[in-house]
Design a protein around this motif. Structure first.
Motif, PDB file in Angstrom:
ATOM      1  N   SER A   1       0.836  -1.188   0.000  1.00 29.06           N
ATOM      2  CA  SER A   1       0.000   0.000   0.000  1.00 29.06           C
ATOM      3  C   SER A   1       0.884   1.256   0.000  1.00 29.06           C
ATOM      4  N   LEU A   2       1.942   1.210   0.803  1.00 32.85           N
ATOM      5  CA  LEU A   2       2.896   2.318   0.834  1.00 32.85           C
ATOM      6  C   LEU A   2       3.548   2.470  -0.542  1.00 32.85           C
ATOM      7  N   ALA A   3       3.954   1.324  -1.115  1.00 33.85           N
ATOM      8  CA  ALA A   3       4.616   1.358  -2.412  1.00 33.85           C
ATOM      9  C   ALA A   3       3.699   1.950  -3.465  1.00 33.85           C
ATOM     10  N   ARG A   4       2.418   1.620  -3.380  1.00 38.69           N
ATOM     11  CA  ARG A   4       1.480   2.143  -4.362  1.00 38.69           C
ATOM     12  C   ARG A   4       1.443   3.665  -4.308  1.00 38.69           C
ATOM     13  N   GLY A   5       1.545   4.204  -3.083  1.00 34.80           N
ATOM     14  CA  GLY A   5       1.560   5.656  -2.940  1.00 34.80           C
ATOM     15  C   GLY A   5       2.830   6.282  -3.504  1.00 34.80           C
ATOM     16  N   LEU A   6       3.865   5.457  -3.635  1.00 39.17           N
ATOM     17  CA  LEU A   6       5.150   6.001  -4.088  1.00 39.17           C
ATOM     18  C   LEU A   6       5.390   5.757  -5.572  1.00 39.17           C
ATOM     19  N   MET A   7       4.439   5.095  -6.235  1.00 40.54           N
ATOM     20  CA  MET A   7       4.611   4.800  -7.660  1.00 40.54           C
ATOM     21  C   MET A   7       4.774   6.090  -8.457  1.00 40.54           C
ATOM     22  N   ARG A   8       4.012   7.102  -8.082  1.00 44.16           N
ATOM     23  CA  ARG A   8       4.296   8.423  -8.612  1.00 44.16           C
ATOM     24  C   ARG A   8       5.261   9.061  -7.624  1.00 44.16           C
ATOM     25  N   PRO A   9       6.128   9.956  -8.092  1.00 41.89           N
ATOM     26  CA  PRO A   9       7.081  10.557  -7.162  1.00 41.89           C
ATOM     27  C   PRO A   9       6.333  11.270  -6.030  1.00 41.89           C
ATOM     28  N   ALA A  10       6.606  10.885  -4.793  1.00 38.89           N
ATOM     29  CA  ALA A  10       5.916  11.506  -3.666  1.00 38.89           C
ATOM     30  C   ALA A  10       6.885  12.345  -2.862  1.00 38.89           C
ATOM     31  N   LYS A  11       6.395  13.498  -2.422  1.00 40.19           N
ATOM     32  CA  LYS A  11       7.243  14.373  -1.612  1.00 40.19           C
ATOM     33  C   LYS A  11       6.927  14.235  -0.135  1.00 40.19           C
ATOM     34  N   VAL A  12       5.634  14.030   0.150  1.00 42.80           N
ATOM     35  CA  VAL A  12       5.219  13.891   1.535  1.00 42.80           C
ATOM     36  C   VAL A  12       4.318  12.666   1.634  1.00 42.80           C
ATOM     37  N   VAL A  13       4.595  11.799   2.603  1.00 40.39           N
ATOM     38  CA  VAL A  13       3.766  10.616   2.796  1.00 40.39           C
ATOM     39  C   VAL A  13       3.204  10.651   4.211  1.00 40.39           C
ATOM     40  N   ALA A  14       1.893  10.447   4.335  1.00 38.63           N
ATOM     41  CA  ALA A  14       1.273  10.381   5.654  1.00 38.63           C
ATOM     42  C   ALA A  14       0.986   8.926   5.989  1.00 38.63           C
ATOM     43  N   LEU A  15       1.438   8.479   7.153  1.00 43.23           N
ATOM     44  CA  LEU A  15       1.218   7.101   7.593  1.00 43.23           C
ATOM     45  C   LEU A  15       0.276   7.121   8.792  1.00 43.23           C
ATOM     46  N   ASP A  16      -0.886   6.472   8.626  1.00 40.02           N
ATOM     47  CA  ASP A  16      -1.887   6.486   9.682  1.00 40.02           C
ATOM     48  C   ASP A  16      -1.846   5.160  10.433  1.00 40.02           C
ATOM     49  N   GLU A  17      -1.491   5.177  11.703  1.00 38.21           N
ATOM     50  CA  GLU A  17      -1.418   3.976  12.543  1.00 38.21           C
ATOM     51  C   GLU A  17      -0.730   2.827  11.812  1.00 38.21           C
ATOM     52  N   PRO A  18       0.481   3.028  11.345  1.00 39.23           N
ATOM     53  CA  PRO A  18       1.074   1.998  10.495  1.00 39.23           C
ATOM     54  C   PRO A  18       1.271   0.654  11.192  1.00 39.23           C
TER      55      PRO A  18
END
Lengths: 520, 331
Positions: free
Chosen positions: A168-185
């Motif tokens: 799921s994290l990787a999917r968010g990074l498939m496009r270049p991401a600058k800020v990632v929010a992790l909710d209760e990882p």
């Protein structure tokens, strides 16, 4: 203590880190109907760092994240990326700006493989056809960036939760991401998996990605983050450098009062002599393989074990949700073999399930309707009349007794915070006056204050003679138990008295192969 | 222990949100009210008369009975596509019992209801025990019912030679009001009590709300669903029999059209007073709204095809306005 919140805008650009972006949310206010969710809250994420968001449930963390994600719009305030004001009016806009979100409920398609999931919404498609080669190439880059291999060719519903989370994290990074929010990882991670996540976080920040980290596990937040913003009732309490805080101070900031430490919330009464529930050789292949345990009257018994150790499956066997293949259970001297939760509740055994939203509540129904549900389930005859007035009276007294914060017992239960929802699930079962109450992960996603309330309720129940089984991954929490049994590979491998049940000891017992440890 | 979080400050809800909330709950009712007002103004002599009100209620009765039955399955989170076929079969069975076996009218009525109950049990069995999706299961069972229907009647209407006693059920009046209206009102009251004031009814609602949570709360979800199908089948059977009492004969597909009418009424009703939940009062209002519309179309001398436009629009607008309004109110 360092209050970053009062720094002037643009200050972060002086920071030594040269790559990555800064993110600032300034003066954010948001109301839902009549309730204030956020009032003039400001947070700032420095480039390439981890910012923790802490607060009790309902403090406004999720709302802040939802505003950043474009799911909600703020009533006032502004959002700055690298000092430039941006408008985030839809989740699409957030993605386009390089913001990515990994929520507790992972948005993966269960039957799809890893690579199929990663391809969703990825630009590597031509005329609507997915170019799997390009998806795989990008996935490899992402895996590199994470320093963690991704499982790409197995349907995700066959993967452990932690791997699913990574995808799921990787999917968010498939496009270049600058800020990632992790909710209760790490809510359902083992200690080992959590360690891997910490390594991934270091990799990400090293690559210039800024992280928002939302968690109720304060030790973890202190360890992972650089700065911590604490919210209380929609207002910013302050922004602190993580190094300057300890769990105690942080808890005080969150709760706004001194919270009793868990140790002081341990059981006040000794357990009774009589064995309430005797389990012998209870099995259901492959996860439960001959469980033996005795639960005494008025005892709070902890069950420690890793995810997949058979602890949840044991609970399901005890309430008849699954059928045991062998073994016996004796309840108060009488044979106990139930085939459904209905029979279990009638015999006085209930389970407060692990997932309160999907297994515990009818979210669209009112608080009182939810509180009445187990009583309906325990009723023998469907034709029996249901008396709304007396049911409402009982509901209101429960709401008061458990300290559920709600305007009215007729409010929909989804309007409550996680902790209050959990109290409703608990109340629903307590109302049937169970002889044995089983709680599976009772405080996941529950804020510190509500957690203390739940421990108090458990203590009171035990004092009144109810026997309680507490299943938990949070070994600190098991300090509320008289005794803890450790479950591994579907059998009980150890039974530890409260005083000996330290976190380290329990962790060790959970991981050590059976033949190397003394069985008690 | 109540001081952990301070109650969020309460402020006045925005006016627009309140208005949307009102529109969501009462929009469907306002539609009905507007229709009645306009018609009363246009046709005061024919529409706004006691006779016409009784007429509208009488025309609502059968749709209401079958739609209330459907509401039970919808409440438990399932649905039933076999009700139209069930009604047809029940009518044919009831008439056949009288024509071929010379049995009494009460026995005929009971046999029609029994047909519905059996079909409901079969639906429930296929859905809960075999675990077949309700769409497929009830479509399959409904098709079986059509087969049985043709096997019994051979495809031709079954007509009574001496229908007077049978016709009396539809045509008879007490205090100037036809019996079917009493049947509708009585069943509506009974259905409301069952759904809202019995353990069974509340369990049905819980099972429809979240089956897993209901099961873990001790509610026997499968059993509750089967009961829902049985009630639905029984009322569909009764509808079929009542339909046959209108003409003293049962055509093989007489009840089929009630399927869509019942679904339309129940869904329209889910937008009445509630936020998208199925309930008896809503269903009855849904049926009556359609009946008022049909009545208006007839009184205005419009072609019958307008009935279809009206029924389609009522469903789309009634449910659509409710949905949009709730979404707006949540903002």
């Amino acid at each position: 203590m360092h209050d970053l919140a009062v720094r002037e805008p643009g200050h972060a650009s002086d920071a030594p880190v040269t790559h990555g972006v800064s993110l600032a949310m300034e003066g954010i206010s948001k109301r839902f109907g009549g309730a204030v969710a956020l009032e003039d809250a400001s947070v700032r994420l420095r480039p390439g760092t981890v910012l923790g968001l802490c607060g009790a449930n309902g403090a406004g963390k999720s709302t802040l994240v939802r505003i950043l994600a474009g799911v909600e719009q703020a009533d006032s305030g502004r959002i700055l990326l690298d000092g430039r004001e941006v408008r985030i009016d839809s989740p699409r806009a957030a993605t386009a700006l390089g913001l990515s979100f990994v929520h507790q409920e992972l948005n993966l398609v269960p039957k799809f493989t890893g690579v199929q999931n990663l391809a969703l919404g990825h630009s590597a498609s031509r005329l609507g056809l997915v170019d799997e080669r390009r998806v795989r190439a990008r996935a490899a880059e992402v895996a590199d960036m994470l320093g963690h291999p991704l499982v790409l060719d197995v349907p995700v519903d066959r993967l452990p939760v932690a791997e699913r989370w990574m995808l799921s994290l990787a999917r968010g990074l498939m496009r270049p991401a600058k800020v990632v929010a992790l909710d209760e990882p790490t809510a359902s991670f083992t200690e080992e998996e959590a360690e891997r996540l910490y390594a991934v976080i270091e990799q990400l920040t090293g690559n210039g990605v800024g992280l928002l980290y939302i968690s109720h596990r304060l030790e973890e937040v202190l360890r992972v983050t650089d700065d911590i913003c604490v919210l209380r009732n929609g207002r910013l309490v302050g922004t602190f450098e993580s190094d300057t805080l300890d769990v105690h101070t942080l808890t005080r900031h969150i709760a706004g009062r001194e919270v009793e430490s868990i140790e002081s919330q341990g059981p006040t009464h000794p357990p009774g002599e009589r064995v309430r529930l005797a389990v012998r050789g209870l099995s259901r292949a492959p996860l439960v393989n001959g469980i033996d345990l005795d639960l005494h009257e008025g005892e709070v018994l902890g069950i420690a074990g890793l995810v997949g150790s058979g602890r949840t499956e044991l609970a399901r066997l005890l309430i008849g949700a699954d059928a045991a293949t062998s073994g016996t259970v004796v309840l108060d001297g009488e044979p106990y073999a139930v085939r459904s939760p209905h029979e279990a509740i009638r015999r006085g055994i209930c389970l407060v399930p692990e997932e309160r939203r999907s297994q515990g509540l009818v979210l669209s129904d009112s608080i009182e309707d939810n509180l009445q549900m187990a009583e309906l389930g325990a009723a023998r005859r469907g034709a029996a009349l249901f008396r709304p007035r007396s049911a409402r009276r009982v509901s209101r007294s429960l709401i008061k007794r458990f300290g559920v914060k709600a305007r009215s017992s007729r409010d929909p239960v989804h309007s409550l915070s996680g902790g209050n929802q959990q109290k409703v699930v608990l109340g629903k079962y307590v109302r049937t006056e169970p002889r044995v109450l089983i709680l599976d992960e009772p405080t996941v996603g529950v804020d510190v204050g509500a957690r203390a309330d739940i421990y108090r309720i458990i203590g009171d129940l035990a004092a009144s003679g109810c026997s309680v089984l507490v299943i938990s991954s949070d070994f600190d929490e098991l300090a509320i138990c008289h005794r803890v049994v450790v479950v591994r590979a579907g059998t009980v491998v150890a039974s530890v008295e409260r005083t000996a049940a330290t976190k380290n000891r329990l962790t060790e017992l959970c991981f050590t192969p059976i033949d190397e440890q003394e069985t008690s | 222990m109540t001081a952990t979080t301070i109650q969020p400050a309460l402020v006045q809800q925005p006016r627009s949100a309140q208005l949307w909330l009102l529109l969501g709950r009462y929009g469907a009712l306002m539609m009905l009210a507007a229709l009645v007002l306009v018609m009363s103004a246009l046709k005061p002599d024919t529409f706004a008369t006691g006779n016409n009100v009784v007429n509208i209620l009488n025309q609502s009765a059968l749709s209401a009975v079958i739609a209330m039955g459907l509401t039970f399955t919808l409440v438990t989170g399932e649905f039933d596509l076999s009700i139209g076929n069930t009604a047809s079969l029940a009518g044919v069975v009831a008439c056949t019992v009288i024509v071929r076996h010379d049995l009494s009218i009460p026995v005929a009525i009971l046999s029609g209801i029994l047909v519905g109950i059996l079909i409901g049990l079969l639906n429930g069995f296929v859905v809960t025990v075999l675990g077949v999706n309700a769409l497929v299961a009830t479509l399959g069972v409904g098709t079986l019912a059509v087969g049985v229907n043709y096997a019994i009647a051979g495809g031709t209407p079954v007509s009574l030679s001496d229908p007077d006693g049978f016709l009396e059920i539809s045509l008879g009046r007490f205090l100037g009001i036809p019996y079917p209206v009493y049947i509708m009102a009585g069943l509506a009251l009974l259905a409301w009590v069952v759904l809202n004031r019995t353990v069974l009814g509340r369990s049905m609602q819980a099972a429809g709300g979240n089956a897993t949570a209901a099961e873990l709360s001790g509610i026997r979800v499968d059993r509750v669903r089967v009961v829902g199908f049985v009630i639905c089948g029984a009322l569909a059977g009764l509808t079929g029999v009542l339909l046959a009492t209108r003409t003293g004969s049962a055509a093989v597909s007489a009840g089929d059209t009630y399927l869509l009418a019942a679904f339309a009424a129940a869904f329209f009703g889910s937008a009445v007073l509630r936020d998208g939940q199925f309930h008896i009062i809503g269903t009855v209002i849904g049926v009556i709204t359609v009946a008022v519309g049909f009545n208006a179309i007839a009184l205005l001398g419009m072609e019958t095809y307008w009935q279809y436009f009206f029924q389609g629009l009522v469903l789309i607008i009634g449910v659509g306005v409710g949905t949009v309004a709730r979404r707006r109110a949540a903002k």
